[in-house]
Design a protein around this motif. Structure first.
Motif, PDB file in Angstrom:
ATOM      1  N   HIS A 245       0.821  -1.220   0.000  1.00  0.00           N
ATOM      2  CA  HIS A 245       0.000   0.000   0.000  1.00  0.00           C
ATOM      3  C   HIS A 245       0.849   1.261   0.000  1.00  0.00           C
ATOM      4  CE1 HIS A 245      -3.743   2.043  -0.012  1.00  0.00           C
ATOM      5  NE2 HIS A 245      -3.686   2.489   1.231  1.00  0.00           N
ATOM      6  N   ASP A 246       1.673   1.466   1.013  1.00  0.00           N
ATOM      7  CA  ASP A 246       2.633   2.571   0.960  1.00  0.00           C
ATOM      8  C   ASP A 246       3.792   2.156   0.068  1.00  0.00           C
ATOM      9  OD1 ASP A 246       1.632   4.748   2.532  1.00  0.00           O
ATOM     10  OD2 ASP A 246       1.875   3.490   4.298  1.00  0.00           O
ATOM     11  N   HIS A 247       4.155   3.041  -0.872  1.00  0.00           N
ATOM     12  CA  HIS A 247       5.151   2.705  -1.887  1.00  0.00           C
ATOM     13  C   HIS A 247       6.550   2.962  -1.343  1.00  0.00           C
ATOM     14  CE1 HIS A 247       1.970   3.279  -5.313  1.00  0.00           C
ATOM     15  NE2 HIS A 247       1.594   2.450  -4.356  1.00  0.00           N
ATOM     16  N   CYS A 248       6.932   2.133  -0.400  1.00  0.00           N
ATOM     17  CA  CYS A 248       8.205   2.309   0.284  1.00  0.00           C
ATOM     18  C   CYS A 248       8.588   0.978   0.918  1.00  0.00           C
ATOM     19  CB  CYS A 248       8.097   3.404   1.348  1.00  0.00           C
ATOM     20  SG  CYS A 248       6.870   3.041   2.632  1.00  0.00           S
ATOM     21  N   LEU A 249       9.711   0.983   1.621  1.00  0.00           N
ATOM     22  CA  LEU A 249      10.162  -0.175   2.381  1.00  0.00           C
ATOM     23  C   LEU A 249      10.266   0.254   3.843  1.00  0.00           C
ATOM     24  CD1 LEU A 249      13.033  -1.365   0.001  1.00  0.00           C
ATOM     25  CD2 LEU A 249      10.651  -2.149   0.026  1.00  0.00           C
ATOM     26  N   GLN A 250       9.654  -0.531   4.744  1.00  0.00           N
ATOM     27  CA  GLN A 250       9.627  -0.167   6.158  1.00  0.00           C
ATOM     28  C   GLN A 250       9.788  -1.385   7.053  1.00  0.00           C
ATOM     29  OE1 GLN A 250       6.631   2.960   7.684  1.00  0.00           O
ATOM     30  NE2 GLN A 250       5.608   2.081   5.903  1.00  0.00           N
ATOM     31  N   HIS A 251      10.361  -1.124   8.216  1.00  0.00           N
ATOM     32  CA  HIS A 251      10.364  -2.097   9.307  1.00  0.00           C
ATOM     33  C   HIS A 251      10.055  -1.340  10.586  1.00  0.00           C
ATOM     34  CE1 HIS A 251      12.903  -4.813  12.219  1.00  0.00           C
ATOM     35  NE2 HIS A 251      11.599  -4.922  12.435  1.00  0.00           N
ATOM     36  N   ILE A 252       8.933  -1.674  11.198  1.00  0.00           N
ATOM     37  CA  ILE A 252       8.521  -1.070  12.464  1.00  0.00           C
ATOM     38  C   ILE A 252       8.318  -2.192  13.470  1.00  0.00           C
ATOM     39  CG2 ILE A 252       6.668   0.162  13.666  1.00  0.00           C
ATOM     40  CD1 ILE A 252       6.207   1.781  11.144  1.00  0.00           C
ATOM     41  N   GLY A 253       8.884  -2.038  14.654  1.00  0.00           N
ATOM     42  CA  GLY A 253       8.684  -3.070  15.658  1.00  0.00           C
ATOM     43  C   GLY A 253       9.482  -2.824  16.918  1.00  0.00           C
ATOM     44  N   SER A 254       9.053  -3.467  17.978  1.00  0.00           N
ATOM     45  CA  SER A 254       9.734  -3.427  19.266  1.00  0.00           C
ATOM     46  C   SER A 254      10.003  -4.844  19.724  1.00  0.00           C
ATOM     47  CB  SER A 254       8.880  -2.703  20.316  1.00  0.00           C
ATOM     48  OG  SER A 254       8.641  -1.366  19.935  1.00  0.00           O
ATOM     49  N   ASP A 255      10.962  -5.002  20.624  1.00  0.00           N
ATOM     50  CA  ASP A 255      11.300  -6.318  21.141  1.00  0.00           C
ATOM     51  C   ASP A 255      10.077  -6.991  21.754  1.00  0.00           C
ATOM     52  OD1 ASP A 255      13.791  -5.573  20.414  1.00  0.00           O
ATOM     53  OD2 ASP A 255      14.698  -5.668  22.408  1.00  0.00           O
ATOM     54  N   GLY A 256       9.892  -8.262  21.398  1.00  0.00           N
ATOM     55  CA  GLY A 256       8.814  -9.034  21.985  1.00  0.00           C
ATOM     56  C   GLY A 256       7.446  -8.775  21.411  1.00  0.00           C
ATOM     57  N   GLU A 257       7.364  -7.967  20.362  1.00  0.00           N
ATOM     58  CA  GLU A 257       6.076  -7.637  19.764  1.00  0.00           C
ATOM     59  C   GLU A 257       6.063  -8.033  18.294  1.00  0.00           C
ATOM     60  OE1 GLU A 257       5.254  -3.540  20.408  1.00  0.00           O
ATOM     61  OE2 GLU A 257       5.170  -3.728  22.600  1.00  0.00           O
ATOM     62  N   ILE A 258       4.890  -7.906  17.666  1.00  0.00           N
ATOM     63  CA  ILE A 258       4.760  -8.169  16.238  1.00  0.00           C
ATOM     64  C   ILE A 258       5.664  -7.205  15.470  1.00  0.00           C
ATOM     65  CG2 ILE A 258       3.173  -8.194  14.271  1.00  0.00           C
ATOM     66  CD1 ILE A 258       0.903  -8.646  16.314  1.00  0.00           C
ATOM     67  N   GLN A 259       6.348  -7.730  14.470  1.00  0.00           N
ATOM     68  CA  GLN A 259       7.141  -6.883  13.582  1.00  0.00           C
ATOM     69  C   GLN A 259       6.299  -6.551  12.355  1.00  0.00           C
ATOM     70  OE1 GLN A 259      10.484  -6.022  14.761  1.00  0.00           O
ATOM     71  NE2 GLN A 259       9.318  -6.889  16.468  1.00  0.00           N
ATOM     72  N   PHE A 260       6.272  -5.277  11.980  1.00  0.00           N
ATOM     73  CA  PHE A 260       5.456  -4.796  10.866  1.00  0.00           C
ATOM     74  C   PHE A 260       6.376  -4.456   9.696  1.00  0.00           C
ATOM     75  CE2 PHE A 260       3.102  -4.188  14.724  1.00  0.00           C
ATOM     76  CZ  PHE A 260       1.828  -4.598  14.393  1.00  0.00           C
ATOM     77  N   LEU A 261       6.220  -5.193   8.602  1.00  0.00           N
ATOM     78  CA  LEU A 261       7.118  -5.097   7.460  1.00  0.00           C
ATOM     79  C   LEU A 261       6.351  -4.637   6.223  1.00  0.00           C
ATOM     80  CD1 LEU A 261       8.934  -8.544   7.933  1.00  0.00           C
ATOM     81  CD2 LEU A 261       9.423  -6.360   9.084  1.00  0.00           C
ATOM     82  N   THR A 262       6.787  -3.538   5.639  1.00  0.00           N
ATOM     83  CA  THR A 262       6.170  -3.006   4.420  1.00  0.00           C
ATOM     84  C   THR A 262       7.095  -3.237   3.243  1.00  0.00           C
ATOM     85  OG1 THR A 262       4.986  -1.275   5.642  1.00  0.00           O
ATOM     86  CG2 THR A 262       5.270  -0.943   3.278  1.00  0.00           C
ATOM     87  N   SER A 263       6.551  -3.838   2.176  1.00  0.00           N
ATOM     88  CA  SER A 263       7.313  -4.027   0.942  1.00  0.00           C
ATOM     89  C   SER A 263       6.438  -3.600  -0.225  1.00  0.00           C
ATOM     90  CB  SER A 263       7.743  -5.489   0.794  1.00  0.00           C
ATOM     91  OG  SER A 263       8.548  -5.662  -0.360  1.00  0.00           O
ATOM     92  N   GLY A 264       6.306  -2.282  -0.377  1.00  0.00           N
ATOM     93  CA  GLY A 264       5.438  -1.728  -1.410  1.00  0.00           C
ATOM     94  C   GLY A 264       6.197  -0.959  -2.478  1.00  0.00           C
ATOM     95  N   GLY A 265       7.463  -1.341  -2.707  1.00  0.00           N
ATOM     96  CA  GLY A 265       8.297  -0.595  -3.644  1.00  0.00           C
ATOM     97  C   GLY A 265       8.476  -1.264  -4.986  1.00  0.00           C
ATOM     98  N   GLY A 266       7.468  -1.995  -5.463  1.00  0.00           N
ATOM     99  CA  GLY A 266       7.619  -2.750  -6.701  1.00  0.00           C
ATOM    100  C   GLY A 266       7.670  -1.928  -7.964  1.00  0.00           C
TER     101      GLY A 266
END
Length: 333
Positions: A245-266
């Motif tokens: 959805h967002d046209h970028c690459l992202q990694h958001i997350g904290s230790d012990g929690e769900i990691q949120f990975l964006t791969s919208g740079g196609g």
């Protein structure tokens, strides 16, 4: 009374043999590596008939795919711009998919979800077996469960959750056939998803959707997913949420929690927008084209982000830990 008893016995038998009454389609992808590991590429927001550097991203995907000996590819939606496919004979399918991802390493199964741009076209066309007959790699459903060895991937149709597509369509027409009534569709999907996750005994649980739950990108947080989907992911101890959805690459997350990975740079990217986010959580924000790889073993999952030249932008390792011990180890390149 007799009919009621027959119906009750039928329901009990269904629960006994199937584990739940979930309607989500379940697929198996065979594990071919002797150690049970999986290597996967993830790309999103790509279908522009090679334009906006889509072909260059595809070329690098092919190189990395060969290096990693990938098992399959995941597409996180917006497969065909600007308005999906017109039908299952639309030449855009071959122009944006078959003729672009031609590297030998990419001749693997592609598992796809739908994005909002796909819903602006003929949704049933992308779900059609006619496309699979044209290119055997193509597999797209609204929501489904993919089992591959130690991992279960829960592919979720996030589009019907978004209020603005119904209340403020911005002059766009969306194909909501087989979705309406919307409330019933969402309720059933969440119910089935929760059932499938609760009966899962997989080492890893990954959820794949189009829209972001946590994102510093232009579109911002999808609050409807935060309110309705995220609690289910947290309750069922999901490891990763993967989106586009967002046209970028992202990694958001904290230790012990769900990691949120964006791969919208196609393909089309460089929007020049980054929204405020806690720098302790925002491990990567790259406002450009690229893709992501996942290397999964029983003890850890390693995700790596690549730019359009194949350079590694960021990599991080998430260990499979006990409820009490362990931490996320991060590497930055």
């Amino acid at each position: 009374m007799k009919k009621f008893r027959v119906r009750l016995i039928f329901l009990i038998l269904c629960m006994f043999f199937n584990g739940s009454l979930s309607k989500l389609e379940r697929l198996e992808h065979p594990v071919t590596k002797s150690d049970g590991s999986l290597n996967i590429l993830v790309v999103g927001d790509w279908g522009r008939q090679g334009g906006f550097n889509q072909s260059l991203v595809a070329h690098q995907m092919g190189i990395v795919g060969k290096q990693l000996d990938i098992d399959f590819v995941i597409s996180v939606g917006d497969n065909f711009y600007d308005d999906g496919l017109k039908g299952d004979t639309d030449p855009a399918f071959e122009a944006s998919f078959s003729r672009i991802y031609t590297h030998p390493s990419l001749q693997k199964q592609w598992y796809s979800v739908l994005g909002n741009h796909d819903y602006r076209g003929n949704v049933s066309a992308q779900l059609s077996h006619a496309l699979t007959q044209k290119d055997w790699r193509w597999f797209c459903r609204r929501s489904f469960v993919l089992c591959s060895g130690m991992v279960e991937f829960f592919f979720v149709d996030t589009n019907p959750f978004v209020d603005e597509y119904f209340t403020d369509p911005e002059d766009h027409t969306y194909d909501w056939s087989n979705v309406l009534p919307r409330d019933k569709y969402i309720s059933s999907l969440l119910h089935d998803l929760d059932l499938e996750m609760k009966k899962s005994r997989a080492t890893w649980k990954f959820v794949v959707g189009h829209h972001g739950i946590k994102t510093a990108g232009q579109h911002g947080v999808t609050q409807e997913l935060v309110d309705q989907l995220l609690p289910i992911l947290e309750e069922n101890k999901v490891d990763l949420y993967i989106n586009g959805h967002d046209h970028c690459l992202q990694h958001i997350g904290s230790d012990g929690e769900i990691q949120f990975l964006t791969s919208g740079g196609g393909s089309k990217a460089w929007r020049g927008v980054i929204l405020p986010w806690d720098p302790k959580e925002l491990k990567l924000y790259y406002d450009g084209q690229g893709f992501m790889s996942l290397h999964i073993t029983h003890s850890q999952v390693k995700f790596i982000y690549y730019d359009i030249s194949g350079n590694v932008l960021h990599q991080s390792t998430l260990p499979k830990k006990s409820k009490t011990f362990g931490s996320i180890k991060r590497l930055f390149i």
